[in-house]
Design a protein around this motif. Structure first.
Motif, PDB file in Angstrom:
ATOM      1  N   PHE A  99      -1.594  12.040  -0.131  1.00  0.00           N
ATOM      2  CA  PHE A  99      -0.375  12.411   0.586  1.00  0.00           C
ATOM      3  C   PHE A  99      -0.380  11.934   2.030  1.00  0.00           C
ATOM      4  CE2 PHE A  99      -1.875  16.016   3.133  1.00  0.00           C
ATOM      5  CZ  PHE A  99      -2.982  16.478   2.422  1.00  0.00           C
ATOM      6  N   VAL A 100       0.835  11.994   2.591  1.00  0.00           N
ATOM      7  CA  VAL A 100       1.099  11.587   3.964  1.00  0.00           C
ATOM      8  C   VAL A 100       1.655  12.785   4.732  1.00  0.00           C
ATOM      9  CG1 VAL A 100       2.942  10.412   5.240  1.00  0.00           C
ATOM     10  CG2 VAL A 100       1.478   9.103   3.723  1.00  0.00           C
ATOM     11  N   LYS A 116       9.805   3.370   9.523  1.00  0.00           N
ATOM     12  CA  LYS A 116       8.889   2.419   8.884  1.00  0.00           C
ATOM     13  C   LYS A 116       7.787   3.174   8.128  1.00  0.00           C
ATOM     14  CE  LYS A 116       5.483  -1.149   9.532  1.00  0.00           C
ATOM     15  NZ  LYS A 116       4.359  -1.564  10.389  1.00  0.00           N
ATOM     16  N   ARG A 117       7.263   4.209   8.744  1.00  0.00           N
ATOM     17  CA  ARG A 117       6.215   4.977   8.061  1.00  0.00           C
ATOM     18  C   ARG A 117       6.763   5.673   6.816  1.00  0.00           C
ATOM     19  NH1 ARG A 117       2.654   7.322  13.166  1.00  0.00           N
ATOM     20  NH2 ARG A 117       1.502   5.371  13.469  1.00  0.00           N
ATOM     21  N   LEU A 120       6.828   3.103   4.103  1.00  0.00           N
ATOM     22  CA  LEU A 120       5.502   2.807   3.550  1.00  0.00           C
ATOM     23  C   LEU A 120       5.007   3.967   2.684  1.00  0.00           C
ATOM     24  CD1 LEU A 120       3.959   1.198   6.749  1.00  0.00           C
ATOM     25  CD2 LEU A 120       4.470   0.005   4.607  1.00  0.00           C
ATOM     26  N   ALA A 121       5.284   5.203   3.119  1.00  0.00           N
ATOM     27  CA  ALA A 121       4.862   6.372   2.339  1.00  0.00           C
ATOM     28  C   ALA A 121       5.557   6.369   0.979  1.00  0.00           C
ATOM     29  CB  ALA A 121       5.178   7.654   3.101  1.00  0.00           C
ATOM     30  N   ALA A 123       6.922   3.717  -0.539  1.00  0.00           N
ATOM     31  CA  ALA A 123       6.476   2.541  -1.300  1.00  0.00           C
ATOM     32  C   ALA A 123       5.105   2.786  -1.920  1.00  0.00           C
ATOM     33  CB  ALA A 123       6.433   1.311  -0.391  1.00  0.00           C
ATOM     34  N   GLY A 124       4.255   3.529  -1.246  1.00  0.00           N
ATOM     35  CA  GLY A 124       2.910   3.806  -1.741  1.00  0.00           C
ATOM     36  C   GLY A 124       2.879   4.979  -2.706  1.00  0.00           C
ATOM     37  N   ASP A 125       4.037   5.556  -2.997  1.00  0.00           N
ATOM     38  CA  ASP A 125       4.133   6.701  -3.905  1.00  0.00           C
ATOM     39  C   ASP A 125       3.253   7.863  -3.431  1.00  0.00           C
ATOM     40  OD1 ASP A 125       5.465   7.809  -6.046  1.00  0.00           O
ATOM     41  OD2 ASP A 125       3.921   7.272  -7.507  1.00  0.00           O
ATOM     42  N   PHE A 126       3.173   8.009  -2.119  1.00  0.00           N
ATOM     43  CA  PHE A 126       2.465   9.149  -1.543  1.00  0.00           C
ATOM     44  C   PHE A 126       3.369  10.388  -1.592  1.00  0.00           C
ATOM     45  CE2 PHE A 126       0.283   5.719   0.869  1.00  0.00           C
ATOM     46  CZ  PHE A 126      -1.028   6.148   0.786  1.00  0.00           C
TER      47      PHE A 126
ATOM     48  N   PHE B  99      -0.770  11.125   9.456  1.00  0.00           N
ATOM     49  CA  PHE B  99      -1.979  10.720   8.728  1.00  0.00           C
ATOM     50  C   PHE B  99      -1.779  10.704   7.226  1.00  0.00           C
ATOM     51  CE2 PHE B  99      -3.566  14.817   7.172  1.00  0.00           C
ATOM     52  CZ  PHE B  99      -2.993  15.736   8.041  1.00  0.00           C
ATOM     53  N   VAL B 100      -2.749  10.058   6.577  1.00  0.00           N
ATOM     54  CA  VAL B 100      -2.792   9.893   5.130  1.00  0.00           C
ATOM     55  C   VAL B 100      -4.081  10.514   4.616  1.00  0.00           C
ATOM     56  CG1 VAL B 100      -3.450   8.089   3.481  1.00  0.00           C
ATOM     57  CG2 VAL B 100      -1.364   7.827   4.814  1.00  0.00           C
ATOM     58  N   VAL B 101      -3.975  11.206   3.490  1.00  0.00           N
ATOM     59  CA  VAL B 101      -5.154  11.698   2.780  1.00  0.00           C
ATOM     60  C   VAL B 101      -5.264  10.896   1.491  1.00  0.00           C
ATOM     61  CG1 VAL B 101      -6.000  13.667   1.432  1.00  0.00           C
ATOM     62  CG2 VAL B 101      -5.220  14.004   3.777  1.00  0.00           C
ATOM     63  N   ARG B 117      -2.727   1.615  -1.683  1.00  0.00           N
ATOM     64  CA  ARG B 117      -2.432   2.704  -0.752  1.00  0.00           C
ATOM     65  C   ARG B 117      -3.195   2.559   0.561  1.00  0.00           C
ATOM     66  NH1 ARG B 117      -1.839   7.879  -4.897  1.00  0.00           N
ATOM     67  NH2 ARG B 117       0.299   7.358  -5.494  1.00  0.00           N
ATOM     68  N   LEU B 120      -1.255   0.091   2.632  1.00  0.00           N
ATOM     69  CA  LEU B 120      -0.044   0.657   3.222  1.00  0.00           C
ATOM     70  C   LEU B 120      -0.389   1.627   4.358  1.00  0.00           C
ATOM     71  CD1 LEU B 120       1.889   1.259  -0.114  1.00  0.00           C
ATOM     72  CD2 LEU B 120       2.514  -0.391   1.664  1.00  0.00           C
ATOM     73  N   PHE B 126      -1.358   4.641  10.062  1.00  0.00           N
ATOM     74  CA  PHE B 126      -1.676   6.046   9.820  1.00  0.00           C
ATOM     75  C   PHE B 126      -3.163   6.292  10.068  1.00  0.00           C
ATOM     76  CE2 PHE B 126       2.039   5.632   6.929  1.00  0.00           C
ATOM     77  CZ  PHE B 126       2.722   6.809   7.207  1.00  0.00           C
TER      78      PHE B 126
END
Lengths: 215, 215
Positions: A99-100, A116-117, A120-121, A123-126, B99-101, B117, B120, B126
């Motif tokens: 997750f983001v 933009k973030r 990306l989140a 697009a990354g399926d976060f 941030f990203v986890v 991921r 990205l 991030f």
């Protein structure tokens, strides 16, 4: 004890006989400076944040200022439960995969960087936890970024005042979020492509079903 | 009480007179099934995770299974301090911005998805908390993704067994991470482009310096 007025009130039972500095919103720099100068006088100072002090809280600013002055203070950051985890638990388990955590306040970050973030989140399926949705226009834009990737029917958890008085937990869809009803103390959690709603829960499978057979 | 053996041992003082089911690694599906069938018998069941139960813990799997059976159990998820927050606090305040986890275990997620991921997360600048670095080759690949964006000299926090016996906190650079010394109970935190090291701290400015003047 130094903190934003609301948080200071939340811990009033701990403050008996202690020196207290309570300050308003947007006085973070003042709070951090005051904390450091009291500490430099040899006092033990607690800077109070809600949730986790690192996550859009006071710890980074206090340490950043200490580092600029190269103050050799003994410092300890106490971890806490950040709003994404509190809101997620009230929703069931949406944070079950990568997750983001994204701050939607344009006060310190340019809008373009936030968008933009978000892109990306998505697009990354976060799974994405959205903090500080104070700018309705920006929130609308961010939700439409996610809509492009996940469709309008994808579920969104909306939690206000998690574990506090006035707590509200709702599940809506990306196209039906009541943006006007969202405020500073609201967290939104947008799932990934596998997140689904069941009863009052939002669940993101961890992927075991790809490896194991179970009912 | 149902849990992974190590976590059950950590809370042994709470278990007096209680029925306990302890299971090994990779028996998550068995643990979740057992919890649900005991609960269906009318028992009160606690499934124990460390950190936060949502974040690569047991809550998503238990709820996913309950949803597949549509079991109308009264369920509550108790939020906790996930490893990124614990490790971040020990490092100072690296999680000061978005941030990203990211889970680096290829057991349930394809390697390509993990690498995408990571890419990205790095592209979005991030801060990134890397969990479960059990596959050394994959960890090397992920670190080289971040190196491409941040350079080899960028600082990385490496925390093992946060707030437990054997705790170890280190700060290295992306090109100097001791991959062989990293294990399952290690978290790595890669900063964003503004994260810097000061003494034993890793600090990610929240952006106040772009708006306010301070020493």
């Amino acid at each position: 004890w130094i903190g934003y007025r609301t948080y200071i009130e939340l811990i009033s039972d701990l403050l008996d006989g202690k020196e207290v500095v309570a300050a308003g919103m947007r006085e973070e720099v003042y709070r951090a400076k005051t904390a450091l100068s009291l500490a430099a006088e040899g006092k033990r100072v607690a800077v109070v944040s809600d949730g986790d002090p690192q996550v859009f809280g006071m710890a980074p600013l206090v340490l950043e200022m200490a580092s600029r002055l190269d103050l050799p203070l003994e410092t300890r950051v106490v971890p806490g439960v950040t709003a994404a985890l509190a809101a997620g638990a009230l929703l069931g388990a949406p944070l079950g995969s990568d997750f983001v955590v994204l701050n939607l306040s344009p006060l310190l970050t340019p809008r373009e960087a936030i968008l933009k973030r978000a892109e990306l989140a998505a697009a990354g399926d976060f799974v994405s936890a959205l903090y500080n949705p104070i700018d309705k226009g920006l929130l609308r834009d961010v939700l439409s970024v996610f809509r492009r990737f996940r469709g309008g029917g994808a579920p969104v958890g909306i939690v206000k005042d998690a574990y506090r008085g006035g707590q509200r937990v709702e599940i809506a869809t990306l196209e039906a979020v009541d943006v006007e009803g969202v405020d500073m103390r609201t967290i939104l959690i947008v799932g990934n492509s596998e997140t689904y709603r069941w009863r009052n829960f939002l669940i993101t499978p961890r992927g075991y079903h790809r490896k194991y057979a179970y009912p």
